[in-house]
Design an enzyme around this catalytic site. Structure first.
Site, PDB file in Angstrom:
ATOM      1  N   TYR A   1      30.691  46.401  34.798  1.00  0.00           N
ATOM      2  CA  TYR A   1      31.679  45.383  35.122  1.00  0.00           C
ATOM      3  C   TYR A   1      32.816  45.444  34.110  1.00  0.00           C
ATOM      4  O   TYR A   1      32.717  46.095  33.068  1.00  0.00           O
ATOM      5  CB  TYR A   1      31.022  44.004  35.115  1.00  0.00           C
ATOM      6  CG  TYR A   1      31.825  42.922  35.801  1.00  0.00           C
ATOM      7  CD1 TYR A   1      32.166  43.014  37.142  1.00  0.00           C
ATOM      8  CD2 TYR A   1      32.257  41.789  35.102  1.00  0.00           C
ATOM      9  CE1 TYR A   1      32.887  42.028  37.776  1.00  0.00           C
ATOM     10  CE2 TYR A   1      32.981  40.791  35.734  1.00  0.00           C
ATOM     11  CZ  TYR A   1      33.295  40.917  37.064  1.00  0.00           C
ATOM     12  OH  TYR A   1      34.022  39.941  37.682  1.00  0.00           O
TER      13      TYR A   1
ATOM     14  N   ASN B   1      33.869  42.621  55.571  1.00  0.00           N
ATOM     15  CA  ASN B   1      32.525  42.106  55.770  1.00  0.00           C
ATOM     16  C   ASN B   1      31.842  41.685  54.470  1.00  0.00           C
ATOM     17  O   ASN B   1      30.660  41.347  54.462  1.00  0.00           O
ATOM     18  CB  ASN B   1      31.658  43.129  56.504  1.00  0.00           C
ATOM     19  CG  ASN B   1      31.588  44.468  55.783  1.00  0.00           C
ATOM     20  OD1 ASN B   1      32.562  44.887  55.165  1.00  0.00           O
ATOM     21  ND2 ASN B   1      30.457  45.138  55.870  1.00  0.00           N
ATOM     22  N   SER B   2      32.588  41.707  53.367  1.00  0.00           N
ATOM     23  CA  SER B   2      32.062  41.201  52.096  1.00  0.00           C
ATOM     24  C   SER B   2      32.050  39.680  52.123  1.00  0.00           C
ATOM     25  O   SER B   2      32.586  39.044  53.045  1.00  0.00           O
ATOM     26  CB  SER B   2      32.932  41.687  50.933  1.00  0.00           C
ATOM     27  OG  SER B   2      34.231  41.097  51.018  1.00  0.00           O
TER      28      SER B   2
ATOM     29  N   ARG C   1      34.278  49.593  56.627  1.00  0.00           N
ATOM     30  CA  ARG C   1      34.076  51.016  56.343  1.00  0.00           C
ATOM     31  C   ARG C   1      33.003  51.676  57.212  1.00  0.00           C
ATOM     32  O   ARG C   1      32.734  52.863  57.053  1.00  0.00           O
ATOM     33  CB  ARG C   1      33.735  51.209  54.856  1.00  0.00           C
ATOM     34  CG  ARG C   1      34.895  50.845  53.941  1.00  0.00           C
ATOM     35  CD  ARG C   1      34.649  51.291  52.523  1.00  0.00           C
ATOM     36  NE  ARG C   1      33.634  50.483  51.850  1.00  0.00           N
ATOM     37  CZ  ARG C   1      33.174  50.745  50.624  1.00  0.00           C
ATOM     38  NH1 ARG C   1      33.617  51.788  49.962  1.00  0.00           N
ATOM     39  NH2 ARG C   1      32.278  49.948  50.078  1.00  0.00           N
TER      40      ARG C   1
ATOM     41  N   MET D   1      35.492  48.932  45.002  1.00  0.00           N
ATOM     42  CA  MET D   1      34.201  49.344  45.544  1.00  0.00           C
ATOM     43  C   MET D   1      34.086  50.860  45.730  1.00  0.00           C
ATOM     44  O   MET D   1      32.983  51.406  45.756  1.00  0.00           O
ATOM     45  CB  MET D   1      33.951  48.632  46.871  1.00  0.00           C
ATOM     46  CG  MET D   1      33.777  47.132  46.730  1.00  0.00           C
ATOM     47  SD  MET D   1      33.782  46.263  48.323  1.00  0.00           S
ATOM     48  CE  MET D   1      32.308  46.943  49.074  1.00  0.00           C
TER      49      MET D   1
END
Length: 324
Positions: free
Chosen positions: A52, A147-148, A170, A236
């Site tokens: 992160y 869709n996250s 995706r 991502m």
């Protein structure tokens, strides 16, 4: 009390451990809160893995958001029994949290499964739509990773405001799921994205929000009207954003970044409370909802992390530190 900790960075399934520690006494101005629910977000697991943007000092307590009920107070401004959002990044995968009263956000009684997720993803979704471009009813925007969790909140918030959204995913299998939550335009990412968007909408986008980076960022930029804005809030693809020179030079697009932590640092208490009051009202009206896939206890953290990390879920994974 119990807490989920990690002493090294690595695969969350391997490094996350449940430990028992003595409960601490309250200092002046603090409250003790029993944690009722805490979500497992991808960013939580990425942080545990060490990948992160910010690495906490080790050993660290995992979890960055959640909701709880006040059980003890040493000061004014908060009552025992009050439902509260926990401070961001406090370490919420625990049975109880001790926090400064001024950092707790009071919440109305409601669905704790939904309310526990208010701190990060819904706030990110709302701020992506309001901080950079003044979108009006009927305007068009586009988002990647639709869709996250953030993406599905954007779909719902935009529908409530009459804003049109092109939702880029995706994989083909994500299209039906997006349609099921009310997404009107869903397109699978490809080199022909700009053409596909124009064919589906006939419109240029005023705002693009991107959580993928890589080639997708450049494709989103190619859908924008002159002078429009692209906001990146994730990577991502693990690739640098590939923005074409033509979009920057001839279309004069503006590129911005967004990280909720930095917004918290700059926002006033009134601004923070305003965002969460608005989101809570949307939950109460049924305008904002996230599907819940599964709820685990703290003692099941290894299984919960593995389940979350695997993907292909049908909703959020939550922890119930004090029992389901």
């Amino acid at each position: 009390m119990k807490k989920v900790m990690y002493e090294e960075f690595g695969n969350p399934v391997d490094v996350l451990k449940v430990v028992e520690v003595d409960a601490a006494a309250l200092a002046d101005g603090q409250a003790r809160v029993d944690v009722l629910r805490a979500p497992i977000n991808p960013s939580d697991l990425i942080q545990v893995s060490g990948n992160y943007g910010v690495r906490p000092p080790l050993p660290a307590t995992a979890g960055n958001e959640g909701i709880g009920r006040v059980t003890e107070v040493n000061g004014s401004g908060m009552a025992v029994g009050q439902l509260v959002l926990l401070p961001a990044g406090v370490g919420t995968w625990v049975t109880e949290v001790i926090a400064d009263i001024r950092h707790l956000i009071p919440m109305p009684e409601g669905d704790v499964d939904q309310l526990c997720m208010m701190m990060v993803n819904p706030a990110t979704a709302q701020l992506l739509m309001t901080e950079f471009v003044d979108l009006k009813e009927g305007d068009w925007m586009i988002q990647s990773a639709a869709n996250s969790a953030v993406g599905t909140y954007i779909v719902q918030l935009a529908k409530a405001r009459g804003i049109n959204v092109v939702n880029v995913v995706r994989r083909d299998t994500a299209v039906a799921d997006m349609k099921a939550i009310g997404a009107d335009v869903v397109i699978v990412d490809s080199p022909d994205l700009a053409k596909d968007v124009h064919k589906a909408t006939g419109a240029k986008m005023k705002l693009a929000v991107d959580a993928v980076a890589g080639d997708t960022a450049g494709r989103l930029a190619d859908t924008l009207e002159r002078g429009a804005t692209l906001v990146n809030y994730g990577g991502m693809s693990n690739q640098p954003s590939a923005l074409g020179a033509a979009a920057l030079i001839f279309n004069d697009i503006v590129v911005r970044g967004f990280w909720l932590v930095l917004w918290f640092e700059k926002a006033s208490k009134e601004e923070r409370m305003g965002v969460y009051a608005s989101l809570t009202a949307s939950v109460a009206k049924g305008e904002l909802h996230a599907p819940i896939d599964k709820v685990f206890t703290l003692d099941q953290i290894g299984e919960a992390a593995k389940y979350s990390w695997a993907g292909e879920r049908k909703g959020k994974v939550l922890l119930a530190p004090n029992g389901i």
